[in-house]
Write a protein that holds these residues in place. Structure first.
Motif, PDB file in Angstrom:
ATOM      1  N   UNK A 150       0.858  -1.173   0.000  1.00  0.00           N
ATOM      2  CA  UNK A 150       0.000   0.000   0.000  1.00  0.00           C
ATOM      3  C   UNK A 150       0.900   1.230   0.000  1.00  0.00           C
ATOM      4  N   UNK A 151       0.507   2.255  -0.754  1.00  0.00           N
ATOM      5  CA  UNK A 151       1.320   3.471  -0.879  1.00  0.00           C
ATOM      6  C   UNK A 151       2.745   3.107  -1.298  1.00  0.00           C
TER       7      UNK A 151
ATOM      8  N   UNK B 298      -6.725  -3.920  14.823  1.00  0.00           N
ATOM      9  CA  UNK B 298      -7.860  -3.006  14.887  1.00  0.00           C
ATOM     10  C   UNK B 298      -7.831  -2.077  13.679  1.00  0.00           C
ATOM     11  N   UNK B 299      -8.963  -1.918  13.011  1.00  0.00           N
ATOM     12  CA  UNK B 299      -9.042  -0.981  11.897  1.00  0.00           C
ATOM     13  C   UNK B 299      -8.945   0.451  12.441  1.00  0.00           C
ATOM     14  N   UNK B 300      -7.979   1.193  11.920  1.00  0.00           N
ATOM     15  CA  UNK B 300      -7.758   2.571  12.352  1.00  0.00           C
ATOM     16  C   UNK B 300      -8.232   3.501  11.243  1.00  0.00           C
ATOM     17  N   UNK B 301      -9.143   4.427  11.515  1.00  0.00           N
ATOM     18  CA  UNK B 301      -9.598   5.347  10.469  1.00  0.00           C
ATOM     19  C   UNK B 301      -8.433   6.059   9.800  1.00  0.00           C
ATOM     20  N   UNK B 302      -8.335   5.928   8.496  1.00  0.00           N
ATOM     21  CA  UNK B 302      -7.251   6.557   7.761  1.00  0.00           C
ATOM     22  C   UNK B 302      -5.935   5.817   7.813  1.00  0.00           C
TER      23      UNK B 302
ATOM     24  N   UNK C 179      -2.206   0.678   6.785  1.00  0.00           N
ATOM     25  CA  UNK C 179      -1.876  -0.713   7.073  1.00  0.00           C
ATOM     26  C   UNK C 179      -3.062  -1.523   7.545  1.00  0.00           C
ATOM     27  N   UNK C 180      -3.730  -1.057   8.574  1.00  0.00           N
ATOM     28  CA  UNK C 180      -4.851  -1.814   9.135  1.00  0.00           C
ATOM     29  C   UNK C 180      -6.002  -1.908   8.145  1.00  0.00           C
TER      30      UNK C 180
END
Length: 361
Positions: free
Chosen positions: A61-62, A86-90, A93-94
């Motif tokens: 990614x990126x 945990x999905x992190x907003x923005x 990686x997650x």
């Protein structure tokens, strides 16, 4: 065949110097925004790691980013590794893992590595304090102790924003029922009326801790969670007079988007002379003068760059970059393979210029 177990049938150990690819075998939804990803080797491998250690994942990614995630599974189950994210907003990686990682997909990794570990079956009484995704190293230690079946004395306190955010809630309750040495305390910031919550509610405080673990002053304490949580724990323990030599914390959260966060300047090496070296950054065109006591990471920040970094101790591998020319002294903690060093890669956080150098940043 005579049924004897021979060298030819033994599953080889995962070799961090050679093995670098995991295959996803299973994805589990833990909470509304947390998933566990289970991996094994492309070919059968037995993993040897200490509970609480982590692996560094190269995520497409990126361009390519590296993220460190704690191995959340038991070290007593050597044929797989798992991470809980945990999905992190923005967070690139997650979000990539949550959206794209699926059974059968391969991912490049390095490790295991890390120093945040303990043997929960030792005679020392333990207290684990975690919050949010900081639970993952504690869970690995706890699962390992329960799997080994030896006597242990562990009080495990975990805090979350709400019961719905409580990672491993059911499994922890079951482990506490089946293992007499494990005392569990769950703390929820809020307790909605719709949830039959029987645990503690509110912020962790000294009176709450004294109620949960009256003998906490006699316990070795391991702490992991968001920075404000750990700051509060340190202040609380200092007020109570807990021996700081018996307190250990993970200084950055492997389960979150830690890469790129920077909590201060890396520790500099002793300055050996007044000589300075020119550090050129190939991609940005920036040039800075660097004393022998400065790390490459410090020089990059002096130039106004913000390269990815996490541990700043040469362990996680997040700040890995290419040395285009020149020489450095690198004192790493296992975050880079020898073959990568042979290819001219360095860890910026623990490398000090010995000559004028050029870096691929």
């Amino acid at each position: 065949m005579d049924g004897n177990f021979t060298e030819a049938t033994r599953i080889p150990l995962w070799d961090p110097e050679r093995d670098d690819t995991l295959v996803c075998r299973q994805v589990r939804q833990e909470t509304h925004d947390v998933k566990t990803f289970v991996f094994s080797g492309r070919e059968p491998r037995a993993f040897r790691f200490y509970p609480g250690q982590f692996m560094t994942f190269e995520l497409p990614v990126e361009g390519m980013v590296q993220r460190c995630y704690t191995i959340s599974g038991s070290a007593a189950r050597p044929y797989r590794v798992e991470i809980t994210v945990k999905r992190v907003p923005g967070g690139p990686g997650s979000n990539w893992l949550h959206d794209h990682m699926a059974p059968g997909r391969e991912i490049a990794v390095s490790g295991p590595a890390g120093e945040f570990t303990t043997d929960a079956t030792a005679e020392q009484k333990l207290l684990f304090l975690s919050a949010g995704s900081g639970i993952t190293p504690m869970m690995s230690m706890t699962r390992t102790a329960c799997d080994l079946g030896a006597p242990f004395d562990l009080t495990f306190l975990h805090a979350a924003r709400s019961p719905a955010d409580m990672i491993y809630r059911q499994e922890l309750s079951l482990l506490a029922q089946r293992n007499h040495g494990l005392k569990l305390a769950l703390v929820s910031g809020t307790a909605p009326a719709s949830d039959a919550w029987a645990g503690f509610t509110g912020r962790l405080s000294l009176p709450m801790l004294q109620l949960i673990a009256p003998d906490f002053l006699d316990r070795r304490i391991f702490c992991c969670g968001p920075a404000p949580f750990m700051e509060g724990v340190r202040a609380m323990l200092a007020e109570a007079g807990h021996d700081t030599a018996e307190y250990y914390e993970e200084s950055f959260d492997f389960g979150a988007e830690t890469a790129g966060n920077f909590g201060g300047e890396p520790e500099a090496a002793p300055e050996v002379s007044g000589q300075t070296f020119r550090v050129s950054f190939a991609k940005s065109g920036k040039v800075v003068e660097c004393s022998p006591g400065m790390t490459v990471l410090s020089a990059a920040r002096e130039a106004g760059l913000r390269p990815l970094s996490s541990c700043q101790r040469g362990i996680c591998g997040t700040c890995k970059t290419k040395l285009v020319s020149g020489n450095v002294e690198m004192n790493h903690g296992g975050g880079i393979r020898q073959r990568e060093i042979d290819q001219g890669r360095i860890l910026a956080c623990c490398s000090h210029p010995l000559t004028d150098i050029e870096i691929d940043l």
